[in-house]
Write a protein that holds these residues in place. Structure first.
Motif, PDB file in Angstrom:
ATOM      1  N   ARG A 146      42.975  42.527  27.115  1.00 33.52           N
ATOM      2  CA  ARG A 146      44.384  42.305  26.774  1.00 33.52           C
ATOM      3  C   ARG A 146      45.247  42.960  27.846  1.00 33.52           C
ATOM      4  N   VAL A 147      45.256  42.349  29.027  1.00 38.79           N
ATOM      5  CA  VAL A 147      46.075  42.850  30.128  1.00 38.79           C
ATOM      6  C   VAL A 147      47.291  41.953  30.294  1.00 38.79           C
ATOM      7  N   LEU A 148      48.230  42.396  31.145  1.00 38.22           N
ATOM      8  CA  LEU A 148      49.517  41.717  31.259  1.00 38.22           C
ATOM      9  C   LEU A 148      49.698  41.128  32.650  1.00 38.22           C
ATOM     10  N   ALA A 149      50.132  39.877  32.699  1.00 34.42           N
ATOM     11  CA  ALA A 149      50.519  39.232  33.953  1.00 34.42           C
ATOM     12  C   ALA A 149      51.876  39.791  34.387  1.00 34.42           C
ATOM     13  N   PRO A 150      52.302  39.537  35.641  1.00 32.58           N
ATOM     14  CA  PRO A 150      53.583  40.096  36.101  1.00 32.58           C
ATOM     15  C   PRO A 150      54.757  39.871  35.161  1.00 32.58           C
ATOM     16  N   GLU A 151      54.885  38.679  34.584  1.00 31.82           N
ATOM     17  CA  GLU A 151      56.010  38.403  33.697  1.00 31.82           C
ATOM     18  C   GLU A 151      55.790  38.930  32.282  1.00 31.82           C
ATOM     19  N   GLY A 152      54.619  39.531  32.047  1.00 27.24           N
ATOM     20  CA  GLY A 152      54.366  40.149  30.759  1.00 27.24           C
ATOM     21  C   GLY A 152      53.493  39.359  29.813  1.00 27.24           C
ATOM     22  N   GLU A 153      53.041  38.165  30.219  1.00 24.38           N
ATOM     23  CA  GLU A 153      52.170  37.379  29.340  1.00 24.38           C
ATOM     24  C   GLU A 153      50.799  38.053  29.242  1.00 24.38           C
ATOM     25  N   GLU A 154      50.280  38.091  28.037  1.00 25.36           N
ATOM     26  CA  GLU A 154      48.977  38.721  27.808  1.00 25.36           C
ATOM     27  C   GLU A 154      47.839  37.746  28.120  1.00 25.36           C
ATOM     28  N   TYR A 155      46.775  38.243  28.753  1.00 28.71           N
ATOM     29  CA  TYR A 155      45.614  37.398  29.019  1.00 28.71           C
ATOM     30  C   TYR A 155      44.351  38.254  29.009  1.00 28.71           C
ATOM     31  N   ASP A 156      43.201  37.578  28.978  1.00 32.34           N
ATOM     32  CA  ASP A 156      41.902  38.232  28.905  1.00 32.34           C
ATOM     33  C   ASP A 156      41.260  38.184  30.289  1.00 32.34           C
ATOM     34  N   LEU A 157      41.314  39.306  31.022  1.00 34.37           N
ATOM     35  CA  LEU A 157      40.774  39.336  32.382  1.00 34.37           C
ATOM     36  C   LEU A 157      39.260  39.168  32.379  1.00 34.37           C
ATOM     37  N   VAL A 158      38.585  39.751  31.423  1.00 37.48           N
ATOM     38  CA  VAL A 158      37.123  39.633  31.366  1.00 37.48           C
ATOM     39  C   VAL A 158      36.721  38.169  31.190  1.00 37.48           C
ATOM     40  N   ALA A 159      37.382  37.478  30.270  1.00 37.65           N
ATOM     41  CA  ALA A 159      37.065  36.069  30.038  1.00 37.65           C
ATOM     42  C   ALA A 159      37.333  35.233  31.289  1.00 37.65           C
ATOM     43  N   LEU A 160      38.417  35.530  32.003  1.00 39.74           N
ATOM     44  CA  LEU A 160      38.723  34.777  33.216  1.00 39.74           C
ATOM     45  C   LEU A 160      37.671  35.005  34.287  1.00 39.74           C
ATOM     46  N   VAL A 161      37.239  36.240  34.454  1.00 43.03           N
ATOM     47  CA  VAL A 161      36.200  36.535  35.442  1.00 43.03           C
ATOM     48  C   VAL A 161      34.911  35.801  35.097  1.00 43.03           C
ATOM     49  N   ILE A 162      34.554  35.808  33.829  1.00 39.23           N
ATOM     50  CA  ILE A 162      33.338  35.095  33.412  1.00 39.23           C
ATOM     51  C   ILE A 162      33.479  33.598  33.694  1.00 39.23           C
ATOM     52  N   ASP A 163      34.646  33.035  33.423  1.00 37.11           N
ATOM     53  CA  ASP A 163      34.874  31.619  33.706  1.00 37.11           C
ATOM     54  C   ASP A 163      34.723  31.322  35.194  1.00 37.11           C
ATOM     55  N   VAL A 164      35.299  32.181  36.038  1.00 39.09           N
ATOM     56  CA  VAL A 164      35.212  31.981  37.490  1.00 39.09           C
ATOM     57  C   VAL A 164      33.765  32.073  37.952  1.00 39.09           C
ATOM     58  N   LEU A 165      33.037  33.066  37.452  1.00 38.54           N
ATOM     59  CA  LEU A 165      31.621  33.212  37.814  1.00 38.54           C
ATOM     60  C   LEU A 165      30.826  31.980  37.385  1.00 38.54           C
ATOM     61  N   THR A 166      31.079  31.517  36.186  1.00 40.71           N
ATOM     62  CA  THR A 166      30.349  30.355  35.671  1.00 40.71           C
ATOM     63  C   THR A 166      30.622  29.118  36.520  1.00 40.71           C
ATOM     64  N   GLU A 167      31.883  28.896  36.852  1.00 40.71           N
ATOM     65  CA  GLU A 167      32.235  27.738  37.679  1.00 40.71           C
ATOM     66  C   GLU A 167      31.619  27.842  39.072  1.00 40.71           C
ATOM     67  N   GLY A 168      31.369  29.069  39.522  1.00 41.35           N
ATOM     68  CA  GLY A 168      30.753  29.271  40.831  1.00 41.35           C
ATOM     69  C   GLY A 168      29.240  29.266  40.804  1.00 41.35           C
ATOM     70  N   GLY A 169      28.658  28.909  39.665  1.00 46.08           N
ATOM     71  CA  GLY A 169      27.205  28.790  39.579  1.00 46.08           C
ATOM     72  C   GLY A 169      26.492  30.042  39.142  1.00 46.08           C
ATOM     73  N   MET A 170      27.225  31.021  38.632  1.00 41.77           N
ATOM     74  CA  MET A 170      26.633  32.274  38.163  1.00 41.77           C
ATOM     75  C   MET A 170      26.535  32.220  36.634  1.00 41.77           C
ATOM     76  N   HIS A 171      25.328  32.172  36.120  1.00 42.96           N
ATOM     77  CA  HIS A 171      25.107  32.183  34.679  1.00 42.96           C
ATOM     78  C   HIS A 171      25.149  33.632  34.203  1.00 42.96           C
ATOM     79  N   VAL A 172      26.111  33.960  33.319  1.00 47.11           N
ATOM     80  CA  VAL A 172      26.315  35.333  32.879  1.00 47.11           C
ATOM     81  C   VAL A 172      25.672  35.540  31.514  1.00 47.11           C
ATOM     82  N   THR A 173      24.815  36.557  31.444  1.00 44.38           N
ATOM     83  CA  THR A 173      24.217  36.966  30.174  1.00 44.38           C
ATOM     84  C   THR A 173      24.566  38.426  29.932  1.00 44.38           C
ATOM     85  N   PHE A 174      24.406  38.861  28.682  1.00 42.55           N
ATOM     86  CA  PHE A 174      24.859  40.214  28.314  1.00 42.55           C
ATOM     87  C   PHE A 174      23.715  40.992  27.660  1.00 42.55           C
ATOM     88  N   LYS A 175      23.675  42.283  27.949  1.00 40.74           N
ATOM     89  CA  LYS A 175      22.714  43.192  27.321  1.00 40.74           C
ATOM     90  C   LYS A 175      23.389  44.501  26.977  1.00 40.74           C
TER      91      LYS A 175
END
Length: 364
Positions: free
Chosen positions: A335-364
C-alpha cells in the motif's frame, strides 16, 4: 612551470579519479584524491503554514522523496528529495522542512492548500507554504590533489586564458581500489587555480569551479565501503536505513550498468531472500542479488526492471524466482503512494513485471 607528464588510457589504473572530456574522450588528468566530493549539499528551506499532521509529529529525517500534492489539483505534485523536518516553531502553526528541489523546482507563488506524503504514508497538510531564501553562498571548489596532468592540460594552464581554463564538459570517473569503474560525475568546470603538489614534483593540485553534486554525509560510509571493492557476500546492505539503502542502490545501479553481463541459460532458478525488504530500495537490492549475486543489479525501478528482463543483465527467460519470506515485502510495500497520492501495490506490480518478462515467481 609544470613538468611534462604523459597521461594515456593505460594510466587510469594508477588513480581513483580520472578527469575525461565528454566529447573527445581526452584524459585531462588522473589523481588519487578529490577534495570537495564528500560534503553536505546546499539545501532549500520551506515553511509550511497552518500545518496539520496526519498522525504522529513529523520531525527529523522525513524521507528520500516527499511529494507535495495541491489539494485543488490545479498543478501536478512536485518533489522534494532527502527531506528533513526542523519541527514546528514554538507558538506558531508552521512546520519547517529542508530538502533538495527536484530538477523542476517548486511552483512560484502557489498559495493554496497542499498535502504531503513520503511514498508510504500521508504526512499532513498545510494551507500554504513559502520558500525561505538562503543567503548567497559560494560553492567550494573541487580540488584534485596529486593530479598527473596531460600535455593538453599542462599547455592550457601555461596559457592561462579564460578560454583555455574553461574545460567545458567533463566526466569525473571514479574507480574502486581494484581499479574497476564504480561511478562518475558530470562537471562543467573552470580552473580556479593550481599549484605544485607536495606529493611529487611532477604532480599538481588543481582547483575547479563548477556545479558538482556532492556526496552527503549519510552516504559517505556507503561510498567508502564500495570504494574498497564490491561486496563478496549478499546482504551487506540489510542493516542500513532507507536513505543509506538508496545510496547503496545508486552505486549498484551505476556500477551494474557499466558491467558487461553474460546472459545465462534459460530455465534457471533464482532465490530471493525477502527477510529485509522493508522499503523500495531493499526490494530492488534483494532482487539484484538474487539474479546477479552480491552487489548485483537487476533494476532500480519498474521501468528499469523491464529493461533488465529484456536481456544484457545476466538473465534469460523463462526462469523461476523462489521468493522467500514474501510476507515482509507485502506488509511494507503493498500500500504505497504514487506521486499524486493514489494508492497501489508495489509488490503485485513487480510480480506482474517479472511474470511478463518470463520469470515464474513462487513463494516459500
Amino acid at each position: 612551470m609544470i613538468p611534462t607528464v604523459h597521461v594515456d588510457r593505460d594510466h587510469r589504473g594508477q588513480g581513483r579519479y580520472t578527469l575525461t572530456d565528454t566529447g573527445s574522450g581526452h584524459i585531462w588528468g588522473v589523481c588519487a584524491e578529490a577534495e570537495g566530493l564528500f560534503r553536505e549539499p546546499r539545501r532549500e528551506t520551506y515553511e509550511l503554514f497552518g500545518w496539520v499532521p496526519d498522525g504522529s509529529e513529523v520531525r527529523g529525517w522525513v524521507g528520500s522523496r516527499v511529494w507535495l500534492v495541491p489539494e485543488d489539483r490545479t498543478l501536478d505534485a512536485w518533489l522534494l528529495e532527502d527531506v528533513e523536518s526542523l519541527g514546528q516553531y514554538p507558538g506558531t502553526d508552521g512546520l519547517v522542512l529542508t530538502g533538495l528541489d527536484d530538477y523542476e523546482g517548486t511552483p512560484e507563488g502557489h498559495q493554496a492548500p497542499v498535502r504531503l506524503h513520503d511514498g508510504y504514508r500521508w504526512l499532513g497538510s498545510c494551507r500554504e507554504f513559502s520558500r525561505v531564501l538562503p543567503p548567497e553562498q559560494t560553492e567550494p571548489p573541487l580540488v584534485l590533489r596529486g593530479l598527473a596532468p596531460s600535455d593538453r592540460l599542462r599547455r592550457a594552464l601555461a596559457t592561462g586564458t579564460r578560454r583555455t581554463l574553461d574545460l567545458e564538459e567533463v566526466w569525473l570517473e571514479i574507480r574502486d581500489d581494484r581499479g574497476e569503474p564504480l561511478t562518475d560525475r558530470l562537471l562543467r568546470p573552470k580552473v580556479r587555480t593550481w599549484q605544485p603538489s607536495s606529493r611529487r614534483t611532477d604532480l599538481i593540485d588543481l582547483e575547479l569551479d563548477g556545479y558538482l553534486a556532492p556526496v552527503p554525509g549519510y552516504a559517505r560510509p556507503v561510498w567508502e565501503r564500495w570504494l574498497a571493492g564490491p561486496p563478496d557476500a549478499p546482504g551487506a546492505w540489510t542493516r542500513l536505513e532507507t536513505r543509506q539503502r538508496g545510496a547503496w542502490l545508486d552505486l549498484v545501479r551505476e556500477r551494474g550498468c557499466r558491467l558487461k553481463h553474460q546472459d545465462r541459460q534459460a530455465e534457471r532458478a533464482y532465490e530471493l531472500d525477502g527477510r529485509h525488504i522493508t522499503d523500495e530500495p531493499g526490494l530492488y537490492l534483494a532482487l539484484g542479488e538474487a539474479v546477479n549475486g552480491p552487489g548485483g543489479y537487476f533494476g532500480g525501478c519498474l521501468d528499469a526492471l523491464v529493461d533488465c528482463l529484456r536481456g544484457n543483465f545476466g538473465y534469460t527467460g523463462p526462469a523461476t524466482l523462489v521468493w522467500r519470506d514474501a510476507a515482509t515485502a507485502r506488509e511494507h510495500l503493498s500500500r504505497v503512494l504514487a506521486p499524486e497520492g493514489e494508492e497501489y501495490d508495489l509488490v503485485a506490480l513487480v510480480i506482474d513485471v517479472l511474470t511478463e518478462g518470463g520469470m515464474h515467481v513462487t513463494f516459500k
